[in-house]
Design a protein around this motif. Sequence first.
Motif, PDB file in Angstrom:
ATOM      1  N   ASP A  22      71.551  40.021  12.247  1.00  0.00           N
ATOM      2  CA  ASP A  22      71.726  38.565  12.035  1.00  0.00           C
ATOM      3  C   ASP A  22      71.219  37.854  13.244  1.00  0.00           C
ATOM      4  O   ASP A  22      70.612  36.917  13.293  1.00  0.00           O
ATOM      5  CB  ASP A  22      73.067  38.211  11.465  1.00  0.00           C
ATOM      6  CG  ASP A  22      73.191  36.900  11.431  1.00  0.00           C
ATOM      7  OD1 ASP A  22      72.237  36.047  10.584  1.00  0.00           O
ATOM      8  OD2 ASP A  22      74.138  36.128  11.530  1.00  0.00           O
ATOM      9  N   SER A  23      71.720  38.452  14.490  1.00  0.00           N
ATOM     10  CA  SER A  23      71.485  37.754  15.953  1.00  0.00           C
ATOM     11  C   SER A  23      69.908  37.849  15.963  1.00  0.00           C
ATOM     12  O   SER A  23      69.303  37.053  16.676  1.00  0.00           O
ATOM     13  CB  SER A  23      72.238  38.435  16.915  1.00  0.00           C
ATOM     14  OG  SER A  23      73.685  38.309  16.768  1.00  0.00           O
ATOM     15  N   ALA A  24      69.343  38.810  15.732  1.00  0.00           N
ATOM     16  CA  ALA A  24      67.796  38.946  15.963  1.00  0.00           C
ATOM     17  C   ALA A  24      66.928  38.034  15.142  1.00  0.00           C
ATOM     18  O   ALA A  24      66.188  37.666  15.729  1.00  0.00           O
ATOM     19  CB  ALA A  24      67.384  40.535  15.594  1.00  0.00           C
ATOM     20  N   MET A  25      67.251  37.941  13.923  1.00  0.00           N
ATOM     21  CA  MET A  25      66.712  36.907  13.036  1.00  0.00           C
ATOM     22  C   MET A  25      66.948  35.769  13.552  1.00  0.00           C
ATOM     23  O   MET A  25      65.837  34.663  13.559  1.00  0.00           O
ATOM     24  CB  MET A  25      67.043  37.053  11.781  1.00  0.00           C
ATOM     25  CG  MET A  25      66.724  38.461  11.161  1.00  0.00           C
ATOM     26  SD  MET A  25      64.781  38.822  11.147  1.00  0.00           S
ATOM     27  CE  MET A  25      64.182  37.670  10.067  1.00  0.00           C
ATOM     28  N   GLU A  26      68.011  35.196  13.832  1.00  0.00           N
ATOM     29  CA  GLU A  26      68.411  34.008  14.581  1.00  0.00           C
ATOM     30  C   GLU A  26      67.641  33.480  15.829  1.00  0.00           C
ATOM     31  O   GLU A  26      66.995  32.642  16.049  1.00  0.00           O
ATOM     32  CB  GLU A  26      69.985  33.874  14.688  1.00  0.00           C
ATOM     33  CG  GLU A  26      70.292  32.520  15.157  1.00  0.00           C
ATOM     34  CD  GLU A  26      71.832  32.619  15.298  1.00  0.00           C
ATOM     35  OE1 GLU A  26      72.070  31.822  16.449  1.00  0.00           O
ATOM     36  OE2 GLU A  26      72.554  32.776  14.557  1.00  0.00           O
ATOM     37  N   LEU A  80      64.616  34.923  16.427  1.00  0.00           N
ATOM     38  CA  LEU A  80      63.161  34.912  16.348  1.00  0.00           C
ATOM     39  C   LEU A  80      63.107  33.633  15.646  1.00  0.00           C
ATOM     40  O   LEU A  80      61.883  32.969  15.881  1.00  0.00           O
ATOM     41  CB  LEU A  80      62.807  36.130  15.192  1.00  0.00           C
ATOM     42  CG  LEU A  80      61.520  36.021  14.569  1.00  0.00           C
ATOM     43  CD1 LEU A  80      60.367  36.333  15.594  1.00  0.00           C
ATOM     44  CD2 LEU A  80      61.443  37.040  13.165  1.00  0.00           C
ATOM     45  N   GLY A  81      63.828  33.064  14.599  1.00  0.00           N
ATOM     46  CA  GLY A  81      63.776  31.811  14.270  1.00  0.00           C
ATOM     47  C   GLY A  81      63.820  30.570  15.110  1.00  0.00           C
ATOM     48  O   GLY A  81      62.913  29.683  15.195  1.00  0.00           O
ATOM     49  N   CYS A  82      64.552  30.932  16.272  1.00  0.00           N
ATOM     50  CA  CYS A  82      64.769  29.827  17.113  1.00  0.00           C
ATOM     51  C   CYS A  82      63.580  29.839  18.098  1.00  0.00           C
ATOM     52  O   CYS A  82      62.856  28.963  18.252  1.00  0.00           O
ATOM     53  CB  CYS A  82      66.031  30.068  18.155  1.00  0.00           C
ATOM     54  SG  CYS A  82      66.331  29.015  19.294  1.00  0.00           S
ATOM     55  N   GLY A  83      62.910  30.908  18.269  1.00  0.00           N
ATOM     56  CA  GLY A  83      61.759  31.125  19.109  1.00  0.00           C
ATOM     57  C   GLY A  83      60.707  30.497  18.304  1.00  0.00           C
ATOM     58  O   GLY A  83      59.532  29.908  18.852  1.00  0.00           O
ATOM     59  N   LEU A  84      60.475  30.681  16.956  1.00  0.00           N
ATOM     60  CA  LEU A  84      59.280  30.055  16.396  1.00  0.00           C
ATOM     61  C   LEU A  84      59.403  28.474  16.011  1.00  0.00           C
ATOM     62  O   LEU A  84      58.423  27.694  16.351  1.00  0.00           O
ATOM     63  CB  LEU A  84      59.456  30.501  14.641  1.00  0.00           C
ATOM     64  CG  LEU A  84      58.778  32.267  14.695  1.00  0.00           C
ATOM     65  CD1 LEU A  84      59.050  32.752  13.251  1.00  0.00           C
ATOM     66  CD2 LEU A  84      57.569  32.377  14.957  1.00  0.00           C
ATOM     67  N   ALA A  86      60.887  26.518  18.522  1.00  0.00           N
ATOM     68  CA  ALA A  86      60.550  26.242  19.802  1.00  0.00           C
ATOM     69  C   ALA A  86      59.113  25.995  20.281  1.00  0.00           C
ATOM     70  O   ALA A  86      58.569  25.071  20.757  1.00  0.00           O
ATOM     71  CB  ALA A  86      61.161  27.187  20.783  1.00  0.00           C
ATOM     72  N   GLN A  87      58.341  27.283  19.667  1.00  0.00           N
ATOM     73  CA  GLN A  87      56.852  27.217  19.870  1.00  0.00           C
ATOM     74  C   GLN A  87      56.326  26.130  19.109  1.00  0.00           C
ATOM     75  O   GLN A  87      55.519  25.552  19.497  1.00  0.00           O
ATOM     76  CB  GLN A  87      56.387  28.559  19.464  1.00  0.00           C
ATOM     77  CG  GLN A  87      54.808  28.723  19.577  1.00  0.00           C
ATOM     78  CD  GLN A  87      54.567  30.025  18.736  1.00  0.00           C
ATOM     79  OE1 GLN A  87      54.999  30.761  18.334  1.00  0.00           O
ATOM     80  NE2 GLN A  87      53.223  30.468  18.998  1.00  0.00           N
ATOM     81  N   TRP A  88      56.861  25.933  18.057  1.00  0.00           N
ATOM     82  CA  TRP A  88      55.990  24.685  17.077  1.00  0.00           C
ATOM     83  C   TRP A  88      56.258  23.542  17.706  1.00  0.00           C
ATOM     84  O   TRP A  88      55.509  22.679  17.737  1.00  0.00           O
ATOM     85  CB  TRP A  88      56.583  24.697  15.590  1.00  0.00           C
ATOM     86  CG  TRP A  88      56.243  23.760  14.910  1.00  0.00           C
ATOM     87  CD1 TRP A  88      54.681  23.793  14.268  1.00  0.00           C
ATOM     88  CD2 TRP A  88      56.686  22.724  14.432  1.00  0.00           C
ATOM     89  NE1 TRP A  88      54.713  22.546  13.379  1.00  0.00           N
ATOM     90  CE2 TRP A  88      56.017  21.705  13.462  1.00  0.00           C
ATOM     91  CE3 TRP A  88      57.933  22.013  14.880  1.00  0.00           C
ATOM     92  CZ2 TRP A  88      56.381  20.472  13.207  1.00  0.00           C
ATOM     93  CZ3 TRP A  88      58.494  20.740  14.352  1.00  0.00           C
ATOM     94  CH2 TRP A  88      57.445  19.991  13.405  1.00  0.00           C
ATOM     95  N   SER A  89      57.580  23.258  18.204  1.00  0.00           N
ATOM     96  CA  SER A  89      57.840  22.163  18.925  1.00  0.00           C
ATOM     97  C   SER A  89      57.111  21.814  20.317  1.00  0.00           C
ATOM     98  O   SER A  89      56.523  20.627  20.116  1.00  0.00           O
ATOM     99  CB  SER A  89      59.262  22.146  19.449  1.00  0.00           C
ATOM    100  OG  SER A  89      60.096  22.193  18.046  1.00  0.00           O
ATOM    101  N   VAL A  90      56.834  22.648  20.972  1.00  0.00           N
ATOM    102  CA  VAL A  90      55.835  22.587  22.009  1.00  0.00           C
ATOM    103  C   VAL A  90      54.385  22.102  21.643  1.00  0.00           C
ATOM    104  O   VAL A  90      53.884  21.337  22.399  1.00  0.00           O
ATOM    105  CB  VAL A  90      56.057  24.073  22.920  1.00  0.00           C
ATOM    106  CG1 VAL A  90      54.686  23.810  24.000  1.00  0.00           C
ATOM    107  CG2 VAL A  90      57.324  24.368  23.437  1.00  0.00           C
TER     108      VAL A  90
END
Length: 77
Positions: free
Chosen positions: A2-6, A8-12, A14-18
Amino acid sequence: MDSAMESLGCGLVAQWSVVLLRFLRAGYLLEPGGPHNLRRTNAAQSIEADDDTVLTDLLVWAIGPQIYSAIISVVAT
């Protein structure tokens, strides 16, 4: 897992936001003759190509690099 998927989602997100922030800083939304204006002209011509439709309102704006959104009002006769 669950932490790994969380993470990964956070990273995606953040990338889209930048990418979106860079796009907004470039001023594409404020440029009256920008690429969204060309999209608006093409959309209006395509809609009014049919003799039975009249375009009453068309709003097109950029929501990301090469991504556009529109609100279209049409009267069909």
